[in-house]
Design a protein around this motif. Structure first.
Motif, PDB file in Angstrom:
ATOM      1  N   VAL A 169     138.282  47.559  29.703  1.00  0.00           N
ATOM      2  CA  VAL A 169     139.332  48.585  29.800  1.00  0.00           C
ATOM      3  C   VAL A 169     138.730  49.947  30.078  1.00  0.00           C
ATOM      4  CG1 VAL A 169     141.139  49.767  28.499  1.00  0.00           C
ATOM      5  CG2 VAL A 169     140.929  47.290  28.348  1.00  0.00           C
ATOM      6  N   GLY A 170     137.600  50.262  29.410  1.00  0.00           N
ATOM      7  CA  GLY A 170     136.945  51.549  29.646  1.00  0.00           C
ATOM      8  C   GLY A 170     136.443  51.681  31.075  1.00  0.00           C
ATOM      9  N   ILE A 171     135.806  50.629  31.598  1.00  0.00           N
ATOM     10  CA  ILE A 171     135.305  50.668  32.986  1.00  0.00           C
ATOM     11  C   ILE A 171     136.461  50.796  33.969  1.00  0.00           C
ATOM     12  CG2 ILE A 171     134.113  49.305  34.746  1.00  0.00           C
ATOM     13  CD1 ILE A 171     132.394  48.136  32.520  1.00  0.00           C
ATOM     14  N   PHE A 172     137.560  50.077  33.728  1.00  0.00           N
ATOM     15  CA  PHE A 172     138.725  50.154  34.608  1.00  0.00           C
ATOM     16  C   PHE A 172     139.287  51.571  34.642  1.00  0.00           C
ATOM     17  CE2 PHE A 172     143.369  49.964  35.018  1.00  0.00           C
ATOM     18  CZ  PHE A 172     143.483  49.429  36.290  1.00  0.00           C
ATOM     19  N   CYS A 173     139.398  52.187  33.471  1.00  0.00           N
ATOM     20  CA  CYS A 173     139.936  53.558  33.410  1.00  0.00           C
ATOM     21  C   CYS A 173     139.018  54.538  34.142  1.00  0.00           C
ATOM     22  CB  CYS A 173     140.128  53.976  31.956  1.00  0.00           C
ATOM     23  SG  CYS A 173     141.409  53.033  31.078  1.00  0.00           S
ATOM     24  N   MET A 174     137.705  54.371  33.989  1.00  0.00           N
ATOM     25  CA  MET A 174     136.763  55.268  34.660  1.00  0.00           C
ATOM     26  C   MET A 174     136.842  55.104  36.173  1.00  0.00           C
ATOM     27  SD  MET A 174     133.443  54.913  32.152  1.00  0.00           S
ATOM     28  CE  MET A 174     132.458  55.928  33.247  1.00  0.00           C
ATOM     29  N   CYS A 175     136.904  53.850  36.632  1.00  0.00           N
ATOM     30  CA  CYS A 175     137.008  53.614  38.077  1.00  0.00           C
ATOM     31  C   CYS A 175     138.306  54.181  38.644  1.00  0.00           C
ATOM     32  CB  CYS A 175     136.912  52.122  38.362  1.00  0.00           C
ATOM     33  SG  CYS A 175     135.301  51.395  38.004  1.00  0.00           S
ATOM     34  N   LYS A 177     140.060  56.660  37.439  1.00  0.00           N
ATOM     35  CA  LYS A 177     139.983  58.120  37.434  1.00  0.00           C
ATOM     36  C   LYS A 177     139.119  58.627  38.583  1.00  0.00           C
ATOM     37  CE  LYS A 177     138.863  61.987  34.404  1.00  0.00           C
ATOM     38  NZ  LYS A 177     138.368  62.381  33.057  1.00  0.00           N
ATOM     39  N   GLN A 178     137.993  57.923  38.846  1.00  0.00           N
ATOM     40  CA  GLN A 178     137.109  58.319  39.935  1.00  0.00           C
ATOM     41  C   GLN A 178     137.823  58.182  41.277  1.00  0.00           C
ATOM     42  OE1 GLN A 178     134.215  59.679  39.676  1.00  0.00           O
ATOM     43  NE2 GLN A 178     133.706  59.747  41.876  1.00  0.00           N
ATOM     44  N   LYS A 179     138.571  57.084  41.457  1.00  0.00           N
ATOM     45  CA  LYS A 179     139.294  56.876  42.712  1.00  0.00           C
ATOM     46  C   LYS A 179     140.360  57.938  42.912  1.00  0.00           C
ATOM     47  CE  LYS A 179     141.778  53.301  45.256  1.00  0.00           C
ATOM     48  NZ  LYS A 179     142.296  51.906  45.204  1.00  0.00           N
ATOM     49  N   LYS A 180     141.039  58.308  41.839  1.00  0.00           N
ATOM     50  CA  LYS A 180     142.067  59.341  41.935  1.00  0.00           C
ATOM     51  C   LYS A 180     141.457  60.691  42.313  1.00  0.00           C
ATOM     52  CE  LYS A 180     145.947  61.251  39.339  1.00  0.00           C
ATOM     53  NZ  LYS A 180     146.678  61.217  38.038  1.00  0.00           N
ATOM     54  N   THR A 181     140.283  60.980  41.761  1.00  0.00           N
ATOM     55  CA  THR A 181     139.601  62.241  42.091  1.00  0.00           C
ATOM     56  C   THR A 181     139.215  62.275  43.561  1.00  0.00           C
ATOM     57  OG1 THR A 181     138.754  62.349  39.831  1.00  0.00           O
ATOM     58  CG2 THR A 181     137.667  63.723  41.476  1.00  0.00           C
ATOM     59  N   GLU A 182     138.690  61.156  44.084  1.00  0.00           N
ATOM     60  CA  GLU A 182     138.323  61.106  45.501  1.00  0.00           C
ATOM     61  C   GLU A 182     139.537  61.257  46.398  1.00  0.00           C
ATOM     62  OE1 GLU A 182     136.312  57.465  45.953  1.00  0.00           O
ATOM     63  OE2 GLU A 182     134.468  58.106  44.915  1.00  0.00           O
ATOM     64  N   GLN A 183     140.661  60.657  46.021  1.00  0.00           N
ATOM     65  CA  GLN A 183     141.871  60.796  46.833  1.00  0.00           C
ATOM     66  C   GLN A 183     142.349  62.242  46.852  1.00  0.00           C
ATOM     67  OE1 GLN A 183     144.617  58.016  45.155  1.00  0.00           O
ATOM     68  NE2 GLN A 183     143.716  56.231  46.221  1.00  0.00           N
ATOM     69  N   GLN A 184     142.284  62.921  45.721  1.00  0.00           N
ATOM     70  CA  GLN A 184     142.694  64.330  45.675  1.00  0.00           C
ATOM     71  C   GLN A 184     141.790  65.194  46.546  1.00  0.00           C
ATOM     72  OE1 GLN A 184     142.725  65.326  41.546  1.00  0.00           O
ATOM     73  NE2 GLN A 184     144.684  64.297  41.117  1.00  0.00           N
ATOM     74  N   ALA A 185     140.481  64.866  46.539  1.00  0.00           N
ATOM     75  CA  ALA A 185     139.552  65.629  47.375  1.00  0.00           C
ATOM     76  C   ALA A 185     139.850  65.421  48.853  1.00  0.00           C
ATOM     77  CB  ALA A 185     138.122  65.206  47.053  1.00  0.00           C
ATOM     78  N   GLU A 186     140.152  64.185  49.277  1.00  0.00           N
ATOM     79  CA  GLU A 186     140.488  63.915  50.666  1.00  0.00           C
ATOM     80  C   GLU A 186     141.772  64.627  51.076  1.00  0.00           C
ATOM     81  OE1 GLU A 186     140.708  59.759  51.019  1.00  0.00           O
ATOM     82  OE2 GLU A 186     138.531  59.407  50.821  1.00  0.00           O
ATOM     83  N   THR A 187     142.737  64.689  50.152  1.00  0.00           N
ATOM     84  CA  THR A 187     144.006  65.357  50.457  1.00  0.00           C
ATOM     85  C   THR A 187     143.781  66.847  50.706  1.00  0.00           C
ATOM     86  OG1 THR A 187     145.190  63.762  49.089  1.00  0.00           O
ATOM     87  CG2 THR A 187     146.336  65.806  49.605  1.00  0.00           C
TER      88      THR A 187
END
Length: 219
Positions: A169-175, A177-187
């Motif tokens: 669960v911890g690894i899933f949440c970290m991944c 969150k990381q994916k969401k951060t990358e999407q915001q940066a691309e936007t």
């Protein structure tokens, strides 16, 4: 007259012996310990016969017939309750019960027969519980040990499974969150508009060197 007095004396003596010999003694012992039922005899004679019984039905436990080199132990009575736990002293006639159990509680009687008299002693034995575990069959002990190890393994497996679940669960949440951060940066990069530079030629006054003079024709 003398014979009558002698007869009365022996009769009274025998009655007294019978009364005191039949005295009920109470004995208490902790479960798992040994207990010895003593009949207060210093040493048995060659012609003395001993017979120990247990319970209201007077189940025979041990017996001697004058020859103390041949002692009969009946430890198979009551479905072997006393098996390998009885010992009869060939000198005093005392009975010892080893590794006592709660089922050993009850009435014990011993009859001492001689060529002149017969004496009985009675004991009431009470086996009380102890903090130690009572003896059990090897099969029961093995089953209990197997169940204990099985319980331990199940507990360990459950703990490991829980830790793996928490880690997943911890690894899933970290991944995520990381994916969401990358999407915001691309936007944010897509929102930026880049303008092409435009260069304009600046009109500057001509200098005198660049002035061209023309001849004028008069008419």
């Amino acid at each position: 007259m003398f014979k009558e007095k002698t007869f009365v004396f022996w009769l009274c003596f025998c009655c007294l012996v019978g009364v005191f010999g039949d005295e009920l003694k109470s004995v208490s012992v902790m479960e798992g310990e040994s207990v010895t039922l003593q009949i207060n005899v210093t040493e048995l004679q060659a012609d003395d016969e001993i017979m120990w019984t247990f319970g209201a039905n007077r189940n025979l436990l041990a017996k001697t017939n004058g020859d103390f080199s041949k002692i009969s132990i009946h430890d198979d009575v009551l479905n072997g309750t006393f098996r390998d736990r009885l010992n009869l002293d060939n000198k005093t006639g005392s009975l010892t019960i080893t590794n006592t159990r709660s089922t050993d509680s009850g009435l014990y009687e011993v009859t001492i027969s001689t060529s002149r008299s017969e004496t009985e002693h009675r004991f009431t034995v009470t086996v009380t519980g102890s903090s130690t575990r009572p003896p059990s069959d090897s099969s029961d002990s093995s089953d209990s040990s197997d169940f204990h190890y099985l319980t331990v393994w199940i507990s360990v497996a459950a703990a490991v499974g829980f830790l793996l679940l928490v880690a997943s669960v911890g690894i899933f949440c970290m991944c995520r969150k990381q994916k969401k951060t990358e999407q915001q940066a691309e936007t944010r990069e897509e929102d930026i508009t880049y303008a092409n530079p435009t260069f304009y030629k600046r009109n500057t006054p001509k200098s005198e060197d660049e002035v061209i003079y023309a001849s004028v024709v008069r008419r």
